[in-house]
Enzyme design. Structure first.
Site, mmCIF file in Angstrom:
data_model
loop_
_atom_site.group_PDB
_atom_site.id
_atom_site.type_symbol
_atom_site.label_atom_id
_atom_site.label_comp_id
_atom_site.label_asym_id
_atom_site.label_seq_id
_atom_site.Cartn_x
_atom_site.Cartn_y
_atom_site.Cartn_z
ATOM 1 N N ALA A 1 24.913 11.833 -47.483
ATOM 2 C CA ALA A 1 25.623 11.142 -46.397
ATOM 3 C C ALA A 1 26.852 10.472 -47.000
ATOM 4 O O ALA A 1 27.092 9.274 -46.799
ATOM 5 C CB ALA A 1 24.718 10.155 -45.676
ATOM 6 N N LEU A 2 27.597 11.246 -47.755
ATOM 7 C CA LEU A 2 28.693 10.691 -48.563
ATOM 8 C C LEU A 2 29.820 10.163 -47.690
ATOM 9 O O LEU A 2 30.171 10.748 -46.664
ATOM 10 C CB LEU A 2 29.227 11.762 -49.520
ATOM 11 C CG LEU A 2 28.214 12.371 -50.499
ATOM 12 C CD1 LEU A 2 28.927 13.302 -51.485
ATOM 13 C CD2 LEU A 2 27.424 11.310 -51.253
ATOM 14 N N HIS B 1 31.431 6.655 -51.793
ATOM 15 C CA HIS B 1 30.992 7.661 -52.775
ATOM 16 C C HIS B 1 32.203 8.404 -53.351
ATOM 17 O O HIS B 1 32.244 8.712 -54.540
ATOM 18 C CB HIS B 1 30.059 8.681 -52.118
ATOM 19 C CG HIS B 1 28.784 8.094 -51.580
ATOM 20 N ND1 HIS B 1 28.530 7.978 -50.240
ATOM 21 C CD2 HIS B 1 27.696 7.604 -52.218
ATOM 22 C CE1 HIS B 1 27.329 7.449 -50.065
ATOM 23 N NE2 HIS B 1 26.807 7.201 -51.240
ATOM 24 N N VAL C 1 33.879 -0.503 -51.194
ATOM 25 C CA VAL C 1 34.916 0.038 -50.303
ATOM 26 C C VAL C 1 34.587 -0.432 -48.892
ATOM 27 O O VAL C 1 33.425 -0.362 -48.457
ATOM 28 C CB VAL C 1 34.967 1.583 -50.377
ATOM 29 C CG1 VAL C 1 36.016 2.132 -49.427
ATOM 30 C CG2 VAL C 1 35.255 2.026 -51.809
#
Ligand code: PAF
Length: 281
Positions: free
Chosen positions: A33-34, A38, A177
């Site tokens: 589920a990047l 990631h 992030v």
């Protein structure tokens, strides 16, 4: 980019690249589920080592019996596209049986640390994380392994594990992030309804507030905790799991904040548990 399914293939790849190219190897462990968080890990890896392996494995042993293992988002095709676009050389996507052969009875437990913060609310979670990450580190023997600061307690557990087991990998921690409005990126954000997403901003608000308090010269942990409690109290729909100011290495509470102290929060927006943090100073 190659897709590998077995530990033997992964080990052979790593040994070949290191030997033939005289190169350094980086590992980016993920549960898929990047997202852009990631992507930043893969990019950091690509910028600092010769070859990068990204593992995609939803690790059953780190989920509690009432947690979201079955419905954890899975998006293998899109994940591979993202990994390739960021320069990954290999995606390692094993089956559960490949990493946990029938009858597997060996687990890695980082005692003490694993019972603090998320480990306190999620018993057994860090045992599962430490076990799967040690399997990956043993297979790849990377020079560097890359993790996000968002899982700051996980980082503390893994640093201790690598040090205690005398593993060679350097743990590299990459910054959180965030969305434009401050929400820390998480694969679980897809669970949030529009209302829950708005409530979820309370976590980053509390974290920013802690950073501002530290910048203003406040050092008393009680003041950081009280301020965050007030911020959460203004949004009663969100349920606090923990608000903590701790030493990042031990995850033990501190009374006086210092540069490098970890301010961390966890809370439930609806049925979704979210975390956020700041390393002060
Ligand atoms: O941070 C995660 O995504 C997981 O905990 C990890 C490190 C990939 C282990 O399954």
């Amino acid at each position: 980019m190659e897709i590998l399914r077995t530990v033997a293939e992964l080990r052979a790849w790593s040994r070949r690249e290191r030997k033939d190219g005289g190169n350094t190897i980086g590992l980016v462990p993920t549960m898929g589920a990047l997202h852009a968080g990631h992507a930043s890990l893969i990019r950091a890896a690509k910028n600092s080592v010769g070859f990068v392996a990204v593992s995609i494995f939803v690790n059953p042993t780190q989920f509690g019996p009432n947690e979201d293992f079955a419905r954890y988002p899975r998006s293998f095709e899109a994940d591979c596209a993202l990994a390739q676009a960021e320069g990954a050389d290999v995606v390692f996507a094993p089956s559960v049986d490949e990493l946990y052969p029938a009858g597997a009875a060996t687990f890695v437990e980082v005692s003490g640390l694993s019972e603090r913060l998320d480990g306190k609310s999620r018993p057994g979670h860090f045992r599962g994380v430490a076990t799967v990450v040690s399997k990956l580190l043993i297979a790849v023997e990377p020079d560097k392994a890359f993790f996000g600061q968002k899982d700051a307690a996980q980082v503390a557990v893994l640093r201790r594990m690598v040090s205690d087991l005398r593993l060679a990998a350097e743990i590299v921690v990459c910054p959180i992030v965030r969305e434009a409005d401050g929400l820390a990126l998480s694969s679980r954000n897809v669970y949030l309804s529009a209302e829950e997403r708005a409530q979820a901003l309370t976590l980053s608000r509390a974290v920013r507030q802690a950073e501002a308090l530290f910048a203003s010269g406040e050092r008393r942990a009680s003041r950081f905790i009280e301020a965050a409690r007030e911020t959460f109290a203004a949004v009663p729909e969100i349920r606090v799991d923990y608000i903590a100011l701790v030493d990042w290495a031990t995850l033990e509470p501190v009374e006086i904040a210092a540069p490098g102290s970890l301010f961390a929060v966890a809370a439930w927006a609806g049925a979704t548990r979210l975390i956020d943090n700041a390393i002060l100073g």
